[in-house]
Write an enzyme that holds these catalytic residues in place. Sequence first.
Site, PDB file in Angstrom:
ATOM      1  N   LYS A   7      -4.048  -4.469  -0.976  1.00  0.00           N
ATOM      2  CA  LYS A   7      -4.642  -5.806  -1.047  1.00  0.00           C
ATOM      3  C   LYS A   7      -6.111  -5.812  -0.638  1.00  0.00           C
ATOM      4  O   LYS A   7      -6.623  -4.856  -0.068  1.00  0.00           O
ATOM      5  CB  LYS A   7      -3.800  -6.796  -0.227  1.00  0.00           C
ATOM      6  N   ARG A  20       6.768  -3.662   1.505  1.00  0.00           N
ATOM      7  CA  ARG A  20       6.699  -3.823   0.038  1.00  0.00           C
ATOM      8  C   ARG A  20       5.464  -3.076  -0.450  1.00  0.00           C
ATOM      9  O   ARG A  20       4.344  -3.494  -0.177  1.00  0.00           O
ATOM     10  CB  ARG A  20       6.624  -5.313  -0.299  1.00  0.00           C
TER      11      ARG A  20
HETATM   12  N1  HH2 Z   1       2.642  -9.837  -2.655  1.00  0.00           N
HETATM   13  C1  HH2 Z   1       2.507  -9.901  -4.012  1.00  0.00           C
HETATM   14  C2  HH2 Z   1       3.606 -10.280  -4.805  1.00  0.00           C
HETATM   15  N2  HH2 Z   1       4.806 -10.565  -4.251  1.00  0.00           N
HETATM   16  N3  HH2 Z   1       6.168 -10.789  -2.337  1.00  0.00           N
HETATM   17  C3  HH2 Z   1       6.316 -10.737  -1.010  1.00  0.00           C
HETATM   18  N4  HH2 Z   1       7.493 -11.035  -0.442  1.00  0.00           N
HETATM   19  N5  HH2 Z   1       5.275 -10.390  -0.169  1.00  0.00           N
HETATM   20  C4  HH2 Z   1       4.037 -10.093  -0.664  1.00  0.00           C
HETATM   21  O1  HH2 Z   1       3.117  -9.815   0.149  1.00  0.00           O
HETATM   22  C5  HH2 Z   1       3.843 -10.138  -2.077  1.00  0.00           C
HETATM   23  C6  HH2 Z   1       4.959 -10.498  -2.900  1.00  0.00           C
HETATM   24  C7  HH2 Z   1       1.208  -9.559  -4.645  1.00  0.00           C
HETATM   25  O2  HH2 Z   1       1.094  -8.186  -4.920  1.00  0.00           O
HETATM   26  P1  HH2 Z   1       1.360  -7.506  -6.339  1.00  0.00           P
HETATM   27  O3  HH2 Z   1       2.759  -7.781  -6.805  1.00  0.00           O
HETATM   28  O4  HH2 Z   1       1.006  -6.087  -6.289  1.00  0.00           O
HETATM   29  O5  HH2 Z   1       0.276  -8.177  -7.283  1.00  0.00           O
HETATM   30  P2  HH2 Z   1       0.314  -9.325  -8.368  1.00  0.00           P
HETATM   31  O6  HH2 Z   1       0.731 -10.592  -7.702  1.00  0.00           O
HETATM   32  O7  HH2 Z   1      -1.105  -9.372  -8.889  1.00  0.00           O
HETATM   33  O8  HH2 Z   1       1.317  -8.922  -9.425  1.00  0.00           O
END
Ligand code: HH2
Length: 284
Positions: free
Chosen positions: A220, A255
């Site tokens: 992040k 995660r």
């Molecule tokens: N962060 C993201 C998405 N889902 N779920 C939980 N429980 N906690 C988190 O910190 C979290 C999440 C964002 O990260 P990512 O899936 O890599 O990116 P994007 O939202 O751009 O797909």
Amino acid sequence: MTQLALREHRLSLDRPRIMGILNVTPDSFSDGGRYLRVEAAVARARALIEEGADIIDVGGESTRPGAEPVPVEEEKRRVLPVIEAILELGVPVSIDTRKPEVAAEALALGAHLINDVTGLAHPEMTALAVRYQVPVVIMHMPVPDPRTMMDHARYLDVVAEVRAFLLSRARQALRAGVPQVVLDPGIGFGKKRHHNLLLLRHLDRIASLGFPVLVGASRKRTIGELTGVEAPAERVFGSVAAHLAAARRGARILRVHDVRAHREALDVFWAIEGETWVASSSKA
Ligand code: HH2
């Protein structure tokens, strides 16, 4: 002993576990577009499991700051065939969505866990967890909309406010009949760097609520700002450091995108910290 009951699976949380991220999106901030085809997504899931993932988290909508919502039918089209295929792999599958319509079909296929970044903002999501008797990850965000969440990155005491939000949503869910909840401070969701650092530094205050805690700091922006690493996919070492600090303060699910790095780091970390941590926390 804490364990998560994930339908036919039982996952012990006596040590920190790894949730591997599978983004079936064209626009996720660090890996958008890489796993859009079903075969590519399934191959990625296999690799995550081989590297040591305990749960696979499938998402079909980016929730990065400013992201536009994805229509329900499009999100279903992205995630459902992937979920159906990876359920065969024998590892619990979580559905990362804020839409009850998407969660409903994922659960009907056999998904094991709801990961709702809005922290059960939609009542129908609670009803689904009750109907299927699956746990929910309740995450904090200040408003349930990634387009505007950064306008709400204002807190008097971020740790106290996030803790109170999570506790209230957890109680509401359990009262409604949700079998188990996992709490997540929502790193980067309507939070600036100092808010994220305070939440990680004082994660023990959220862990002390007595529910399992999940942390997702992987790749992040805060990690990029602290390390100067601009390309999200290269923020591996900083992500590992953040997650070990979180594990030290009680996080039991991490995660992450980079499973192998985290698996190895956690194996060493837990060999050193595990026994003392368990011993001191059981005294508390
Ligand atoms: N962060 C993201 C998405 N889902 N779920 C939980 N429980 N906690 C988190 O910190 C979290 C999440 C964002 O990260 P990512 O899936 O890599 O990116 P994007 O939202 O751009 O797909």
